[in-house]
Write a protein that holds these residues in place. Structure first.
Motif, short mmCIF file in Angstrom:
data_model
loop_
_atom_site.label_atom_id
_atom_site.label_comp_id
_atom_site.label_asym_id
_atom_site.label_seq_id
_atom_site.Cartn_x
_atom_site.Cartn_y
_atom_site.Cartn_z
N PRO B 81 0.82 -1.20 0.00
CA PRO B 81 0.00 0.00 0.00
C PRO B 81 0.86 1.26 0.00
CG PRO B 81 0.26 -0.80 2.21
CD PRO B 81 1.03 -1.75 1.34
N ALA B 82 0.33 2.33 -0.56
CA ALA B 82 1.06 3.60 -0.56
C ALA B 82 1.07 4.21 0.84
CB ALA B 82 0.42 4.57 -1.55
N GLU B 83 2.18 4.86 1.17
CA GLU B 83 2.32 5.55 2.45
C GLU B 83 2.62 7.03 2.17
OE1 GLU B 83 5.37 3.58 4.65
OE2 GLU B 83 4.14 1.77 5.00
N LEU B 84 2.40 7.84 3.20
CA LEU B 84 2.60 9.29 3.02
C LEU B 84 4.01 9.60 2.54
CD1 LEU B 84 0.79 10.67 6.21
CD2 LEU B 84 -0.09 10.54 3.88
N GLY B 85 4.98 8.86 3.03
CA GLY B 85 6.37 9.11 2.67
C GLY B 85 6.72 8.72 1.25
N ASP B 86 5.79 8.12 0.53
CA ASP B 86 6.04 7.75 -0.86
C ASP B 86 5.81 8.92 -1.82
OD1 ASP B 86 4.49 4.51 -0.32
OD2 ASP B 86 6.58 5.14 -0.06
N SER B 87 5.29 10.02 -1.31
CA SER B 87 5.08 11.20 -2.15
C SER B 87 6.41 11.66 -2.71
CB SER B 87 4.43 12.32 -1.35
OG SER B 87 3.13 11.96 -0.95
N ALA B 88 6.52 11.69 -4.04
CA ALA B 88 7.79 11.98 -4.70
C ALA B 88 7.56 12.00 -6.21
CB ALA B 88 8.84 10.91 -4.37
N MET B 89 8.64 12.30 -6.94
CA MET B 89 8.64 12.18 -8.39
C MET B 89 9.29 10.83 -8.71
SD MET B 89 8.00 13.59 -11.39
CE MET B 89 8.11 15.39 -11.43
N TYR B 90 8.64 10.05 -9.55
CA TYR B 90 9.19 8.76 -9.97
C TYR B 90 9.64 8.89 -11.42
CZ TYR B 90 7.60 6.99 -5.58
OH TYR B 90 7.44 6.79 -4.23
N LEU B 91 10.93 8.71 -11.60
CA LEU B 91 11.56 8.90 -12.91
C LEU B 91 11.97 7.56 -13.51
CD1 LEU B 91 13.95 11.84 -11.94
CD2 LEU B 91 11.91 12.01 -13.36
N CYS B 92 11.73 7.43 -14.78
CA CYS B 92 12.20 6.28 -15.52
C CYS B 92 13.29 6.75 -16.48
CB CYS B 92 11.06 5.65 -16.31
SG CYS B 92 11.53 4.21 -17.29
N ALA B 93 14.30 5.94 -16.65
CA ALA B 93 15.38 6.25 -17.58
C ALA B 93 15.75 4.99 -18.34
CB ALA B 93 16.60 6.80 -16.85
N SER B 94 16.32 5.17 -19.52
CA SER B 94 16.80 4.01 -20.27
C SER B 94 18.14 4.32 -20.92
CB SER B 94 15.77 3.58 -21.33
OG SER B 94 15.69 4.52 -22.39
N SER B 95 18.87 3.27 -21.21
CA SER B 95 20.16 3.43 -21.88
C SER B 95 20.49 2.18 -22.67
CB SER B 95 21.27 3.72 -20.86
OG SER B 95 21.57 2.56 -20.10
N ARG B 96 21.42 2.32 -23.57
CA ARG B 96 21.96 1.16 -24.27
C ARG B 96 23.01 0.51 -23.39
NH1 ARG B 96 24.36 3.09 -29.75
NH2 ARG B 96 25.28 4.63 -28.33
N ARG B 97 23.13 -0.78 -23.56
CA ARG B 97 24.20 -1.51 -22.88
C ARG B 97 25.35 -1.62 -23.86
NH1 ARG B 97 27.67 -3.35 -19.83
NH2 ARG B 97 27.43 -5.16 -18.49
N LEU B 98 26.54 -1.15 -23.42
CA LEU B 98 27.71 -1.19 -24.27
C LEU B 98 28.68 -2.27 -23.79
CD1 LEU B 98 28.36 2.66 -24.52
CD2 LEU B 98 27.03 1.21 -26.08
N ALA B 99 29.63 -2.59 -24.63
CA ALA B 99 30.58 -3.64 -24.27
C ALA B 99 31.36 -3.29 -23.02
CB ALA B 99 31.52 -3.89 -25.44
N GLY B 100 31.70 -2.01 -22.86
CA GLY B 100 32.51 -1.61 -21.72
C GLY B 100 31.74 -0.98 -20.59
N GLY B 101 30.41 -0.96 -20.69
CA GLY B 101 29.63 -0.33 -19.63
C GLY B 101 28.27 0.07 -20.13
N TYR B 102 27.88 1.28 -19.78
CA TYR B 102 26.55 1.76 -20.14
C TYR B 102 26.64 3.10 -20.84
CZ TYR B 102 24.81 -1.91 -17.14
OH TYR B 102 24.54 -3.13 -16.60
N ASP B 103 25.73 3.32 -21.77
CA ASP B 103 25.67 4.57 -22.49
C ASP B 103 24.89 5.60 -21.67
OD1 ASP B 103 24.87 5.32 -26.00
OD2 ASP B 103 26.11 6.35 -24.51
N THR B 104 24.73 6.77 -22.21
CA THR B 104 23.99 7.86 -21.57
C THR B 104 22.60 7.41 -21.16
OG1 THR B 104 25.19 9.48 -22.86
CG2 THR B 104 23.10 10.19 -21.91
N GLN B 105 22.18 7.83 -19.98
CA GLN B 105 20.82 7.56 -19.53
C GLN B 105 19.90 8.69 -20.00
OE1 GLN B 105 20.32 6.38 -15.42
NE2 GLN B 105 22.30 5.34 -15.41
#
Lengths: 110, 116
Positions: B81-105
């Motif tokens: 269940p949601a609680e009062l303290g859950d009030s916030a901005m929820y952000l989603c991000a995506s990136s490509r997976r690279l051979a040496g790590g991760y690309d820009t989010q």
């Protein structure tokens, strides 16, 4: 543990003045550092990352491993630079998660 | 230009209710992140997916939060269940997976949650 500190919550300068947004980090490994920017009513977007060593919109940032800092600088601020700026760290590991500072709200006055 | 999509943009709910947020990453981005941003703070990671698998959920409050990415494309984050303290901005991000790590989010516009 890792930590990103942005000591200034608010920063105001006049147009044409130099601006420096401070970022200090703590991490024992070899991190990758980023600056993200959020303009009013827009989404968070990458401004620059230290490995690319680019100058974006006149901004530069140099990673100083001795002082564990990654300050963002621009010699002549413009009104359109007004935004929230976040410094972020990636541990350079196999995980891509970013650790963000609390952000600095920059206001450039005309 | 492709962008990360999120819905809803705003959600108001009462405590103890269930809420769900949806994210559609940029096409071809195998890595998806959910961050939570409390007012006055920077974003903090809740969960990271690589394709359909969770690779980091160490900061996800698993007693009430769940996340899935069944087909390795879009994702849903749920709070129950949601609680009062859950009030916030929820952000989603995506990136490509690279051979040496991760690309820009690349970040979505976020969902602003208010729990009353």
């Amino acid at each position: 543990a890792q930590r990103v500190t942005q000591p200034e919550k608010l920063l105001s300068v006049f147009k044409g003045a130099p601006v420096e947004l401070k970022c200090n980090y703590s991490y024992s490994g070899s991190p990758e550092l980023f600056w993200y920017v959020q303009y009013s009513r827009q989404r968070l977007q990458l401004l620059l990352r230290h490995i690319s060593r680019e100058s974006i919109k006149g901004f530069t940032a140099d990673l100083n491993k001795g002082e564990t800092s990654f300050h963002l600088k621009k010699p002549f601020a413009q009104e359109e630079d007004s935004a929230m700026y976040y410094c972020a760290l990636n541990r350079g590991s196999t995980l891509g998660r970013l650790y963000f500072g609390r952000g600095t709200q920059l206001t450039v006055w005309p | 230009e492709a962008e990360v999509a999120q819905s809803p943009r705003y959600k108001i709910t009462e405590k103890s209710q269930a809420v769900a947020f949806w994210c559609d990453p940029i096409s071809g981005h195998a890595t998806l992140y959910w961050y939570r941003q409390i007012l006055g703070q920077g974003p903090e990671l809740l969960v990271q997916f690589q394709d359909e698998s969770v690779v980091d959920d160490s900061q996800l409050p698993k007693d009430r939060f769940s996340a899935e990415r069944l087909k390795g494309v879009d994702s849903t984050l749920k709070i129950q269940p949601a609680e009062l303290g859950d009030s916030a901005m929820y952000l989603c991000a995506s990136s490509r997976r690279l051979a040496g790590g991760y690309d820009t989010q690349y970040f979505g516009p976020g969902t602003r949650l208010t729990v009353l």
